[in-house]
Write an enzyme that holds these catalytic residues in place. Structure first.
Site, mmCIF file in Angstrom:
data_model
loop_
_atom_site.group_PDB
_atom_site.id
_atom_site.type_symbol
_atom_site.label_atom_id
_atom_site.label_comp_id
_atom_site.label_asym_id
_atom_site.label_seq_id
_atom_site.Cartn_x
_atom_site.Cartn_y
_atom_site.Cartn_z
ATOM 1 N N LYS A 62 5.749 -2.256 -14.155
ATOM 2 C CA LYS A 62 6.519 -3.014 -14.951
ATOM 3 C C LYS A 62 8.008 -3.451 -14.046
ATOM 4 O O LYS A 62 8.069 -2.969 -13.166
ATOM 5 C CB LYS A 62 6.944 -2.276 -16.254
ATOM 6 C CG LYS A 62 7.658 -1.069 -15.845
ATOM 7 C CD LYS A 62 7.717 0.037 -17.080
ATOM 8 C CE LYS A 62 8.444 1.295 -16.839
ATOM 9 N NZ LYS A 62 7.902 2.282 -17.707
ATOM 10 N N ARG A 161 11.083 6.156 -30.349
ATOM 11 C CA ARG A 161 11.389 4.899 -29.498
ATOM 12 C C ARG A 161 10.399 3.776 -30.117
ATOM 13 O O ARG A 161 10.605 2.836 -30.998
ATOM 14 C CB ARG A 161 11.388 4.762 -28.199
ATOM 15 C CG ARG A 161 11.778 3.458 -27.336
ATOM 16 C CD ARG A 161 11.831 4.015 -25.694
ATOM 17 N NE ARG A 161 10.544 4.212 -25.414
ATOM 18 C CZ ARG A 161 10.077 4.221 -23.905
ATOM 19 N NH1 ARG A 161 11.008 4.041 -23.027
ATOM 20 N NH2 ARG A 161 8.971 4.083 -23.620
ATOM 21 N N TYR A 288 38.956 -6.006 -2.148
ATOM 22 C CA TYR A 288 39.733 -6.397 -3.401
ATOM 23 C C TYR A 288 40.294 -4.834 -3.865
ATOM 24 O O TYR A 288 40.038 -3.968 -3.796
ATOM 25 C CB TYR A 288 38.539 -6.534 -4.447
ATOM 26 C CG TYR A 288 38.040 -7.986 -4.200
ATOM 27 C CD1 TYR A 288 38.979 -9.132 -4.249
ATOM 28 C CD2 TYR A 288 36.756 -8.304 -4.042
ATOM 29 C CE1 TYR A 288 38.482 -10.432 -4.270
ATOM 30 C CE2 TYR A 288 36.065 -9.311 -3.956
ATOM 31 C CZ TYR A 288 37.113 -10.643 -3.904
ATOM 32 O OH TYR A 288 36.456 -11.656 -3.835
ATOM 33 N N MET A 336 30.942 -9.087 -4.258
ATOM 34 C CA MET A 336 29.479 -9.605 -4.663
ATOM 35 C C MET A 336 28.572 -9.877 -3.532
ATOM 36 O O MET A 336 27.414 -9.670 -3.665
ATOM 37 C CB MET A 336 29.963 -11.168 -5.516
ATOM 38 C CG MET A 336 28.593 -11.718 -6.063
ATOM 39 S SD MET A 336 28.877 -13.341 -6.601
ATOM 40 C CE MET A 336 30.009 -13.105 -7.959
HETATM 41 C C1 LIG Z 1 7.565 3.441 -17.187
HETATM 42 C C2 LIG Z 1 6.299 4.201 -17.874
HETATM 43 C C3 LIG Z 1 5.471 5.000 -17.205
HETATM 44 C C4 LIG Z 1 5.772 5.447 -15.692
HETATM 45 O O1 LIG Z 1 6.614 6.478 -15.552
HETATM 46 P P1 LIG Z 1 7.224 6.937 -14.239
HETATM 47 O O2 LIG Z 1 7.991 8.196 -14.710
HETATM 48 O O3 LIG Z 1 8.038 5.856 -13.486
HETATM 49 O O4 LIG Z 1 5.877 7.491 -13.509
HETATM 50 C C5 LIG Z 1 4.252 5.412 -17.846
HETATM 51 N N1 LIG Z 1 4.364 5.271 -19.231
HETATM 52 C C6 LIG Z 1 5.014 4.558 -19.847
HETATM 53 C C7 LIG Z 1 4.817 4.206 -21.313
HETATM 54 C C8 LIG Z 1 6.076 4.040 -19.163
HETATM 55 O O5 LIG Z 1 6.991 3.066 -20.014
#
Ligand SMILES: *Cc1c(COP(=O)(O)O)cnc(C)c1O
Length: 401
Positions: A62, A161, A288, A336
């Site tokens: 992801k 969740r 800054y 930035m």
């Molecule tokens: C992000 C995620 C993972 C992977 O988790 P890590 O801690 O990065 O290995 C696994 N399962 C779900 C549902 C996730 O959202």
């Protein structure tokens, strides 16, 4: 050939994700870039495989593969034997299918809106977390006169969740009985406290998961693929590996808890080069707001990377970078596009000197590594955020060692 100005505008109906460009050195002027070491990625996959034995690995890619570029990462892992991929968004899944990824792609984010057609077209497996989604999918399958289609079901076992709760299971079973085209292939849940190795809470979640599995199995909907292990749960031992594992951060070589094996290698290295060096007299300040004032005659180097590139402003006067293999402190407020470091303690530092923001550096003065975990500690966050915040403006360069 003439083109009619009255021709209808063609619109692109595909959902798209934005991602950094895959680049080669001649594409870029600024020396700031993220080097992605695909050899280290394969190495980390093998470390995970040694921990799980025969259990298939579904790589979690992801957020553009945790900022590394999902397409290149997915191609590398597919060739190296990953059995599947998990993404958060339908858009991310489509991107990987269009890049030629052929292994199963599971969409774990749970948001489909009216995109059930896209799911079918691109062979993306949805994670169902509400009974209504099962009905929407069934309607789409009927409308398309499609054959059976596999889904995974998400259970909320304690994360609070996403996922259906045990009380909703009877209704879900009735829907599965009614909509025969929807096949329950997988059952999943997610740990709330695997990273802190809270065994008791993990076992509690596991017990709820096993209860739900038994309930479904008794009614003829026993899932073929049960899964719950993220990186932390993978390295906590085989108890929760089940039918497949879902590693994310460990593929990228980050070990946020001591239980992770030491052999993991960081995949991303963010580097740039010094663009200016100046001398400050005691009492002169930097950047800054003048948040850093020289207490001695100081040499300050400026690097062309700032918070818009993902070098968080919260690292102002806190973080460290590497030059010549030695740590130098960030001074003043991060801008930035630029950041200043105090190089007074280096014997010399010239314009063009390499500066490492994340990852290892070997230089004339030694060798050292800035880890994502250390940066996260300085920022008061977690390494996941450090990796995913390296922005689109930083081109990714892919290295095969
Ligand atoms: C992000 C995620 C993972 C992977 O988790 P890590 O801690 O990065 O290995 C696994 N399962 C779900 C549902 C996730 O959202």
């Amino acid at each position: 050939m003439s083109v009619s100005l009255l021709a209808p505008l063609t619109t692109n109906p595909q959902p798209r994700v934005l991602h950094p460009t895959r680049a080669v050195p001649s594409d870029t002027v600024r020396p700031t870039r993220a080097e992605v070491n695909l050899g280290h990625l394969r190495h980390n996959l093998n470390v995970i495989r040694r921990a799980v034995g025969e259990v298939p690995v579904w790589a979690v890619l992801k957020a553009d593969g945790y900022g590394h570029g999902a397409k290149a990462v997915a191609r590398t892992l597919e060739r190296a034997g990953a059995a599947g991929v998990c993404v958060a968004l339908v858009e991310e899944g489509i991107e990987l299918r269009q890049a030629g990824i052929n292994i199963p792609i599971l969409v774990i984010g749970g948001h489909y809106a009216r995109a059930y057609g896209e799911l079918l077209e691109h062979r993306l497996i949805p994670v169902i977390h509400q009974p209504e989604q099962l009905e929407d999918l069934a309607a789409e399958l009927t409308y398309r006169e499609s054959g059976p289609f596999s889904v995974h079901l998400k259970l909320d076992t304690g994360m609070g969740r996403l996922g259906i709760v045990p009380a909703e299971l009877p209704r879900l079973v009735r829907l599965l009985e009614k909509h025969e085209l929807v096949r329950l292939e997988g059952l999943m849940t997610h740990f709330a406290r695997a990273d802190s190795s809270d065994d008791e809470s993990m076992l509690e979640q596991r017990a709820k998961f096993d209860e739900a599995t038994a309930y479904l199995t008794e009614r003829g909907f026993g899932p073929r693929l049960r899964h719950m292990a993220n990186s932390a749960a993978i390295f906590a031992g085989p108890t929760h590996h089940l039918d497949l594992v879902r590693p994310g951060i460990s593929l990228f070589g980050v070990a946020p808890s001591p239980k992770y094996p030491r052999e993991l290698l960081p995949v991303m290295r963010v580097r740039t080069e010094v663009v200016a060096v100046r001398t400050l007299e005691p009492g002169q300040s930097v950047g800054y707001g003048g948040t850093f004032t020289a207490s001695r005659s100081s040499r300050i180097a400026t690097i062309p990377m700032g918070y818009a590139d993902g070098l968080s402003r919260s690292l102002s006067n806190r973080g460290q970078l590497l030059i010549m293999g030695k740590r130098v402190p960030i001074v003043g407020t991060i801008s930035m596009d630029m950041t200043m470091v105090d190089v007074t303690d280096l014997p010399e530092c010239h314009v063009g000197e390499e500066c490492v923001v994340l990852g290892p550096q070997k230089g004339a003065l030694g060798s050292d590594t800035i880890t994502a975990t250390e940066v996260a500690d300085h920022m008061g966050t977690i390494p996941w955020e450090v990796l995913t915040q390296v922005s689109r403006r930083v081109p990714r360069f892919y290295r095969e060692p």
